[in-house]
Design a protein around this motif. Structure first.
Motif, PDB file in Angstrom:
ATOM      1  N   LEU A 293      -5.590 -13.637   3.187  1.00 11.29           N
ATOM      2  CA  LEU A 293      -6.617 -12.781   3.767  1.00 11.29           C
ATOM      3  C   LEU A 293      -6.173 -12.221   5.112  1.00 11.29           C
ATOM      4  O   LEU A 293      -6.449 -11.064   5.432  1.00 11.29           O
ATOM      5  CB  LEU A 293      -7.926 -13.567   3.924  1.00 11.29           C
ATOM      6  CG  LEU A 293      -8.478 -14.211   2.656  1.00 11.29           C
ATOM      7  CD1 LEU A 293      -9.749 -15.000   2.957  1.00 11.29           C
ATOM      8  CD2 LEU A 293      -8.748 -13.163   1.592  1.00 11.29           C
TER       9      LEU A 293
ATOM     10  N   VAL B  43     -12.002 -20.999   2.465  1.00 16.00           N
ATOM     11  CA  VAL B  43     -10.674 -20.576   2.908  1.00 16.00           C
ATOM     12  C   VAL B  43     -10.003 -21.748   3.624  1.00 16.00           C
ATOM     13  O   VAL B  43     -10.662 -22.702   4.036  1.00 16.00           O
ATOM     14  CB  VAL B  43     -10.735 -19.360   3.866  1.00 16.00           C
ATOM     15  CG1 VAL B  43     -11.325 -18.154   3.176  1.00 16.00           C
ATOM     16  CG2 VAL B  43     -11.525 -19.694   5.130  1.00 16.00           C
TER      17      VAL B  43
ATOM     18  N   GLU C 289      -7.213 -17.618   0.677  1.00 19.88           N
ATOM     19  CA  GLU C 289      -8.249 -17.949  -0.286  1.00 19.88           C
ATOM     20  C   GLU C 289      -7.624 -18.911  -1.304  1.00 19.88           C
ATOM     21  O   GLU C 289      -6.700 -18.535  -2.032  1.00 19.88           O
ATOM     22  CB  GLU C 289      -8.749 -16.678  -0.978  1.00 19.88           C
ATOM     23  CG  GLU C 289     -10.161 -16.785  -1.546  1.00 19.88           C
ATOM     24  CD  GLU C 289     -10.245 -17.647  -2.792  1.00 19.88           C
ATOM     25  OE1 GLU C 289      -9.352 -17.554  -3.644  1.00 19.88           O
ATOM     26  OE2 GLU C 289     -11.209 -18.430  -2.902  1.00 19.88           O
TER      27      GLU C 289
END
Length: 487
Positions: free
Chosen positions: A213, A192, A206
């Motif tokens: 996220l 990430v 992501e």
């Protein structure tokens, strides 16, 4: 990257600037107002963004090229507009990326003996952005992956192991931002990344899919810079409070609704750059336009942040680079080294941070656990297929005696047993020789004599270890015993 250190270990860390003869003089440092570092360092070379007319350029000099730099020194000058930042490839000390106001990202291959003439032709030319490119970051564990962000609000992921010089199609395109991205930080395994944008929001994304996220903003903290404290499962931002005080905020990655702590620093106006050393759990805060560097120790329990001390200088810094851990001077217990750009003096000044020890000239394993190596953990294709791997780790312990690989049964015991003082063997299948190792120039005799160190032979070994709690258990064992293969 191992066990938690006590505050006693680092409470007496001191910062010291290099003497005049060990600095780099006569650099025409860029006057860009972009909030970037403008300097990149590895154990062989230093790259500094310079001011020039009729295009953009940066200079690449040897780490040994101290003293005055000739104004006729060759430059990398293939951009048609001002260069905004440069970053060295973490797995290749001769490859560097640059971004520019000409809307391109270029990747350059520096000759083994340095620049003898101006370098005009890049090895890769990335041209998908429509506006000036302000941010570039290399993927921390996958080879040949580069991330860029521009004033078109896009974040692009590039693959560099393709044929041809010109690359027009990134492998991933992220269009989730509604305003300019001012900072981007990637997690240690590259799974990430987090961004800060001018819409006052922080996003955790992501990168393969572009899926957001987490997204959050906080009324009392306007973030400008962000960094992952990955081995503590935290994230730190620097910015301004609602009262326009410079401050930092610490966040729990599991719950970003409220910061764990917020702390005001001062009433300055420059951006504060955060730098985190996962080996020592130390955090450094350096303000642009300031002459000071504050440093702290971070823990996973309250009060989380422990102030240690502050380095002061009468000369403000425009930007700075950081030497990778494998390029430090271990015999004098150096744990961090900045290279400060002092525009008022056209000077690049190294500033080293040391842990005072009575015994000098020997290796102190408690302050030098296994650290990230210049070896990729996976290929670009593996990452694109969904794999995530933590960084390859290496030991720089002096080779006092031959080290033997250990039995495979030890691997299972590392997950359950506590740390002991016995010599623990390491499974040979998680050890890999570093075939393409580039010898650090800072370990040479010339550099050593200047820092009163002895010529030491170093054991270089690398370990593939997963991220998460299991990684921390293994590191406790591997960093405290002779579990490395002698090369």
């Amino acid at each position: 990257m191992s066990q938690r250190h006590s505050c006693v270990t680092f409470r007496h860390v001191i910062g010291k600037a290099a003497v005049k003869g060990r600095c780099y003089h006569g650099l025409q440092i860029t006057r860009s107002v972009q909030d970037n570092q403008f300097c990149a360092v590895n154990p062989r070379y230093i790259a500094v963004v310079t001011e020039c007319t009729g295009g953009g350029a940066f200079i690449v000099i040897s780490i040994h090229h101290t003293g005055r730099v000739s104004p006729l020194h060759p430059c990398v000058c293939g951009h048609s507009a001002r260069v905004l930042d440069v970053k060295w490839d973490p797995f290749n000390d001769q490859r560097i990326a640059s971004c520019s106001e000409d809307c391109t990202v270029k990747v350059w291959q520096i000759p083994p003996d340095g620049l003898k003439e101006n370098l005009l032709l890049p090895s890769k030319d990335l041209i998908a952005h429509k506006c000036r490119v302000s941010i570039i970051e290399w993927h921390p564990t996958a080879k040949d992956l580069l991330i860029s962000s521009a004033y078109d609000y896009k974040v692009l992921v590039w693959r560099l192991d393709t044929a041809g010089v010109v690359v027009e199609m990134p492998v991933c395109e992220i269009n989730t931002h509604s305003d300019l991205v001012v900072c981007l930080s990637i997690s240690a395994d590259g799974s990430v990344f987090a961004t800060v944008s001018k819409d006052k929001k922080i996003r955790v994304i992501e990168p393969r899919t572009g899926r957001v996220l987490q997204e959050f903003g906080h009324s009392s903290h306007k973030a400008c810079k962000i960094v992952f404290l990955w081995n503590l499962n935290m994230m730190l931002t620097t910015g301004n409070s609602s009262w326009n005080k410079r401050q930092f905020a610490l966040w729990d990655l599991e719950d970003l609704s409220e910061p764990l702590i917020e702390e005001d620093l001062d009433g300055g106006s420059g951006v504060i750059f955060p730098f985190y050393d996962p080996d020592t759990h130390m955090l450094y805060l350096a303000g642009k336009g300031d002459g000071n560097i504050r440093y702290y120790e971070v823990s996973a329990v309250k009060p989380y942040i422990h102030f240690l001390a502050e380095y002061h200088s009468p000369f403000p810094q425009r930007g700075m680079g950081v030497m990778p851990k494998r390029g430090l001077n271990f015999s004098v217990c150096e744990v961090f080294r900045f290279y400060r750009l002092l525009a008022v003096r056209d000077l690049l000044e190294p500033v080293s941070f040391y842990v005072p020890r009575k015994q000098s000239g020997c290796f102190h394993e408690d302050i030098y656990p296994l650290t990230a190596a210049n070896e990729a953990a996976m290929s670009a294709q593996e990452w694109l297929m969904g794999h995530n791997k933590g960084p390859v780790l290496m030991s720089l312990r002096p080779a006092a005696r031959p080290l033997e690989p250990c039995t495979t049964e030890t691997l299972s015991s590392l997950q359950t047993n506590t740390l002991t003082n016995q010599d623990t063997e390491c499974p040979s299948d998680i050890i890999m020789d570093l075939h393409d190792w580039t010898e650090d120039d800072t370990q040479s005799l010339d550099w050593s004599s200047a820092h009163t160190r002895s010529d030491l032979n170093w054991t270089k070994a690398v370990f593939y270890l997963p991220a998460g709690p299991e990684r921390e258990v293994r590191l406790k064992h591997l960093s405290s015993n002779d579990c490395v293969r002698h090369i």
